[in-house]
Design a protein around this motif. Structure first.
Motif, PDB file in Angstrom:
ATOM      1  N   ARG A  84       0.773  -1.361  -0.179  1.00  0.00           N
ATOM      2  CA  ARG A  84       0.058   0.048   0.141  1.00  0.00           C
ATOM      3  C   ARG A  84       0.965   1.351  -0.041  1.00  0.00           C
ATOM      4  O   ARG A  84       0.522   2.021  -0.702  1.00  0.00           O
ATOM      5  CB  ARG A  84      -0.879  -0.121   1.294  1.00  0.00           C
ATOM      6  N   ARG A  85       1.879   1.340   0.818  1.00  0.00           N
ATOM      7  CA  ARG A  85       2.588   2.595   0.784  1.00  0.00           C
ATOM      8  C   ARG A  85       3.327   2.957  -0.326  1.00  0.00           C
ATOM      9  O   ARG A  85       3.171   3.846  -0.731  1.00  0.00           O
ATOM     10  CB  ARG A  85       3.820   2.578   2.030  1.00  0.00           C
ATOM     11  N   PRO A  86       4.258   2.022  -1.010  1.00  0.00           N
ATOM     12  CA  PRO A  86       4.844   2.341  -2.235  1.00  0.00           C
ATOM     13  C   PRO A  86       3.734   2.707  -3.333  1.00  0.00           C
ATOM     14  O   PRO A  86       3.906   3.673  -4.236  1.00  0.00           O
ATOM     15  CB  PRO A  86       5.821   1.476  -2.561  1.00  0.00           C
ATOM     16  N   ASN A  87       2.790   1.957  -3.447  1.00  0.00           N
ATOM     17  CA  ASN A  87       1.946   1.995  -4.593  1.00  0.00           C
ATOM     18  C   ASN A  87       0.688   2.881  -4.487  1.00  0.00           C
ATOM     19  O   ASN A  87       0.558   3.495  -5.398  1.00  0.00           O
ATOM     20  CB  ASN A  87       1.429   0.377  -4.699  1.00  0.00           C
ATOM     21  N   VAL A  88       0.177   2.878  -3.253  1.00  0.00           N
ATOM     22  CA  VAL A  88      -0.790   3.665  -3.086  1.00  0.00           C
ATOM     23  C   VAL A  88      -0.663   5.083  -2.781  1.00  0.00           C
ATOM     24  O   VAL A  88      -0.697   6.114  -3.499  1.00  0.00           O
ATOM     25  CB  VAL A  88      -1.873   3.247  -2.226  1.00  0.00           C
ATOM     26  N   ASP A  89       0.142   5.095  -1.807  1.00  0.00           N
ATOM     27  CA  ASP A  89       0.806   6.713  -1.474  1.00  0.00           C
ATOM     28  C   ASP A  89       1.769   7.049  -2.400  1.00  0.00           C
ATOM     29  O   ASP A  89       1.797   8.431  -2.558  1.00  0.00           O
ATOM     30  CB  ASP A  89       1.377   6.464   0.012  1.00  0.00           C
ATOM     31  N   GLY A  90       2.452   6.341  -3.116  1.00  0.00           N
ATOM     32  CA  GLY A  90       3.180   6.671  -4.145  1.00  0.00           C
ATOM     33  C   GLY A  90       2.778   7.279  -5.383  1.00  0.00           C
ATOM     34  O   GLY A  90       3.068   8.256  -5.652  1.00  0.00           O
ATOM     35  N   THR A  91       1.529   6.675  -5.584  1.00  0.00           N
ATOM     36  CA  THR A  91       0.766   7.353  -6.384  1.00  0.00           C
ATOM     37  C   THR A  91       0.000   8.508  -6.151  1.00  0.00           C
ATOM     38  O   THR A  91       0.064   9.491  -6.996  1.00  0.00           O
ATOM     39  CB  THR A  91      -0.304   6.358  -7.005  1.00  0.00           C
ATOM     40  N   ALA A  92      -0.239   8.668  -5.067  1.00  0.00           N
ATOM     41  CA  ALA A  92      -0.667  10.174  -4.587  1.00  0.00           C
ATOM     42  C   ALA A  92       0.272  10.931  -4.650  1.00  0.00           C
ATOM     43  O   ALA A  92       0.107  12.290  -5.046  1.00  0.00           O
ATOM     44  CB  ALA A  92      -1.311   9.874  -3.133  1.00  0.00           C
ATOM     45  N   ASN A  93       1.693  10.791  -4.514  1.00  0.00           N
ATOM     46  CA  ASN A  93       2.578  11.771  -4.667  1.00  0.00           C
ATOM     47  C   ASN A  93       2.904  11.968  -6.131  1.00  0.00           C
ATOM     48  O   ASN A  93       3.283  13.125  -6.406  1.00  0.00           O
ATOM     49  CB  ASN A  93       4.057  10.995  -4.032  1.00  0.00           C
ATOM     50  N   ALA A  94       2.569  10.906  -7.005  1.00  0.00           N
ATOM     51  CA  ALA A  94       2.590  11.399  -8.251  1.00  0.00           C
ATOM     52  C   ALA A  94       1.910  12.233  -8.672  1.00  0.00           C
ATOM     53  O   ALA A  94       1.782  13.205  -9.752  1.00  0.00           O
ATOM     54  CB  ALA A  94       2.679   9.996  -9.174  1.00  0.00           C
ATOM     55  N   VAL A  95       0.370  12.146  -8.304  1.00  0.00           N
ATOM     56  CA  VAL A  95      -0.766  12.959  -8.618  1.00  0.00           C
ATOM     57  C   VAL A  95      -0.169  14.349  -8.241  1.00  0.00           C
ATOM     58  O   VAL A  95      -0.475  15.392  -9.242  1.00  0.00           O
ATOM     59  CB  VAL A  95      -2.116  12.503  -7.697  1.00  0.00           C
ATOM     60  N   ARG A  96       0.137  14.640  -6.827  1.00  0.00           N
ATOM     61  CA  ARG A  96       0.611  16.066  -6.425  1.00  0.00           C
ATOM     62  C   ARG A  96       1.616  16.640  -7.410  1.00  0.00           C
ATOM     63  O   ARG A  96       1.727  17.872  -7.739  1.00  0.00           O
ATOM     64  CB  ARG A  96       0.885  15.980  -5.151  1.00  0.00           C
ATOM     65  N   ALA A  97       2.591  15.809  -7.578  1.00  0.00           N
ATOM     66  CA  ALA A  97       3.658  16.077  -8.416  1.00  0.00           C
ATOM     67  C   ALA A  97       3.180  16.915  -9.646  1.00  0.00           C
ATOM     68  O   ALA A  97       3.745  17.706 -10.245  1.00  0.00           O
ATOM     69  CB  ALA A  97       4.722  15.292  -8.397  1.00  0.00           C
ATOM     70  N   ALA A  98       2.634  15.970 -10.295  1.00  0.00           N
ATOM     71  CA  ALA A  98       1.936  16.297 -11.894  1.00  0.00           C
ATOM     72  C   ALA A  98       1.116  17.540 -11.569  1.00  0.00           C
ATOM     73  O   ALA A  98       1.240  18.328 -12.603  1.00  0.00           O
ATOM     74  CB  ALA A  98       1.384  15.197 -12.280  1.00  0.00           C
ATOM     75  N   ALA A  99       0.204  17.522 -10.819  1.00  0.00           N
ATOM     76  CA  ALA A  99      -0.745  18.829 -10.713  1.00  0.00           C
ATOM     77  C   ALA A  99       0.099  19.906 -10.277  1.00  0.00           C
ATOM     78  O   ALA A  99      -0.153  21.113 -10.790  1.00  0.00           O
ATOM     79  CB  ALA A  99      -1.642  18.565  -9.477  1.00  0.00           C
ATOM     80  N   SER A 100       1.316  19.908  -9.647  1.00  0.00           N
ATOM     81  CA  SER A 100       2.105  21.174  -8.961  1.00  0.00           C
ATOM     82  C   SER A 100       2.564  21.456 -10.352  1.00  0.00           C
ATOM     83  O   SER A 100       2.977  22.880 -10.133  1.00  0.00           O
ATOM     84  CB  SER A 100       3.125  20.740  -8.234  1.00  0.00           C
ATOM     85  N   THR A 101       3.047  21.008 -11.340  1.00  0.00           N
ATOM     86  CA  THR A 101       3.621  21.503 -12.591  1.00  0.00           C
ATOM     87  C   THR A 101       2.713  21.578 -13.656  1.00  0.00           C
ATOM     88  O   THR A 101       3.278  22.070 -14.924  1.00  0.00           O
ATOM     89  CB  THR A 101       4.890  20.679 -12.770  1.00  0.00           C
ATOM     90  N   GLY A 102       1.488  21.023 -13.792  1.00  0.00           N
ATOM     91  CA  GLY A 102       0.823  21.237 -14.878  1.00  0.00           C
ATOM     92  C   GLY A 102       0.822  20.035 -15.927  1.00  0.00           C
ATOM     93  O   GLY A 102       0.759  20.191 -16.972  1.00  0.00           O
ATOM     94  N   ALA A 103       1.623  19.022 -15.337  1.00  0.00           N
ATOM     95  CA  ALA A 103       1.597  18.071 -16.462  1.00  0.00           C
ATOM     96  C   ALA A 103       0.881  16.868 -16.352  1.00  0.00           C
ATOM     97  O   ALA A 103       0.023  16.733 -15.404  1.00  0.00           O
ATOM     98  CB  ALA A 103       3.259  17.287 -15.908  1.00  0.00           C
ATOM     99  N   ARG A 104       0.858  16.196 -17.302  1.00  0.00           N
ATOM    100  CA  ARG A 104      -0.165  15.092 -17.468  1.00  0.00           C
ATOM    101  C   ARG A 104       0.516  13.883 -16.614  1.00  0.00           C
ATOM    102  O   ARG A 104       1.841  13.745 -16.608  1.00  0.00           O
ATOM    103  CB  ARG A 104      -0.455  14.588 -19.002  1.00  0.00           C
ATOM    104  N   LEU A 105      -0.271  13.051 -16.226  1.00  0.00           N
ATOM    105  CA  LEU A 105       0.018  11.895 -15.458  1.00  0.00           C
ATOM    106  C   LEU A 105      -0.328  10.482 -16.254  1.00  0.00           C
ATOM    107  O   LEU A 105      -1.576  10.343 -16.660  1.00  0.00           O
ATOM    108  CB  LEU A 105      -0.668  11.833 -14.176  1.00  0.00           C
ATOM    109  N   LEU A 106       0.798   9.613 -16.682  1.00  0.00           N
ATOM    110  CA  LEU A 106       0.476   8.236 -17.037  1.00  0.00           C
ATOM    111  C   LEU A 106       0.719   7.465 -15.972  1.00  0.00           C
ATOM    112  O   LEU A 106       1.982   7.168 -15.617  1.00  0.00           O
ATOM    113  CB  LEU A 106       1.135   7.936 -18.177  1.00  0.00           C
TER     114      LEU A 106
END
Length: 295
Positions: free
Chosen positions: A34-56
């Motif tokens: 859960r921690r690397p996969n789910v929490d890691g994806t939450a970090n990916a969402v935040r990182a992409a949103a912060s710079t306006g990037a698309r997320l795959l």
């Protein structure tokens, strides 16, 4: 992926964040996934949103579950319309991939980020640290047990073909908020896969027929023993592994081909020997480094 500040810095200035990191085999139960996969994806969402990037997001066909994938394969194969039924509690990897996919696509629905997901089956290719090295160890013994004559088609896809599909999804406006199977590039049977693997390793291999009934009995005994040791996830993994080598690839990737223009180019007769040859070279290099270190 759990270092949010580092993730944000890596994403800065990017047009697309390709989030492909995940724990596939981990020890420690649900939290280890859960921690690397789910929490890691939450970090990916935040990182992409912060710079306006698309997320795959690189998701997985594991989201369909170990049983539903075959129940939905009614001639047309399991596709994106399949109902995502409840997963066994011990299906830690599948649960984590389903939850991580929900994190990304729910964020898209909420307008926080543009996101899409692709669902490959087992990926093979150069630099594979899991599937190919394990199969290489088996092939090097010179004997490979096969069920049903090795005629079933494997649920495998080449990394280059997955990468192509991921780029196409990230570049397609229509892919936003959606998930696509990338699980059928070219059919390859179990027997043919091992013959191609042996070619890449420069070895000769003998395929040894094993009755399916015997394999099922062995898996049942092993799963029972794991349960006595309070390892419920082992039974899920064992049954999934048996299905993997005894049943045809149940997935359908027609949607990706139709909507994204996915046209896989790396064929197994090239990709399989190449992947195993690369692993052999890497193994030889590692052994040479060990010899030098001992000197």
């Amino acid at each position: 992926v759990l270092d949010a500040a580092s993730f944000d810095a890596a994403a800065r200035g990017a047009d697309v964040v390709f989030h492909t990191a995940a724990a596939v085999v981990a020890r420690g139960g649900w939290e280890a996934y859960r921690r690397p996969n789910v929490d890691g994806t939450a970090n990916a969402v935040r990182a992409a949103a912060s710079t306006g990037a698309r997320l795959l997001l690189l998701s997985s066909v594991a989201v369909y579950g170990p049983d539903a994938r075959y129940a939905s394969a009614d001639g047309g194969g399991t596709d994106e319309r399949a109902t995502l039924a409840p997963l066994p509690d011990a299906a830690y990897y599948a649960r984590s991939k389903r939850e991580s996919e929900a994190v990304a696509l729910d964020a898209h629905a909420a307008g926080r980020v543009w996101a899409t997901a692709v669902r490959p089956c087992v990926i093979y290719g150069r630099r594979d640290r899991q599937f190919v090295p394990r199969m290489a160890r088996l092939v090097r013994t010179g004997f490979v047990p096969v069920l049903g004559g090795g005629r079933s088609t494997l649920s495998v896809v080449h990394a280059a073909n997955v990468a192509q599909g991921a780029v196409l999804a990230a570049a397609s406006d229509a892919a936003g908020g959606r998930a696509y199977n990338l699980a059928n590039d070219f059919d390859v049977t179990v027997a043919e896969f091992f013959r191609l693997a042996a070619r890449g390793l420069g070895r000769r291999v003998r395929l040894v027929p094993v009755p399916l009934s015997l394999a099922r009995a062995g898996v049942a005994l092993a799963a029972g023993a794991a349960a006595l040791l309070h390892d419920r996830s082992a039974g899920v993994l064992l049954r999934s592994s048996l299905d993997f080598v005894s049943r045809d690839n149940p997935f359908n990737s027609a949607l990706a081909k139709r909507e994204l223009g996915w046209r896989p180019e790396m064929r197994p007769e090239v990709g399989v020997p190449d992947a195993f040859a690369w692993t052999a070279r890497a193994d030889d290099g590692g052994r040479e480094q060990s010899r030098r270190a001992r000197r």
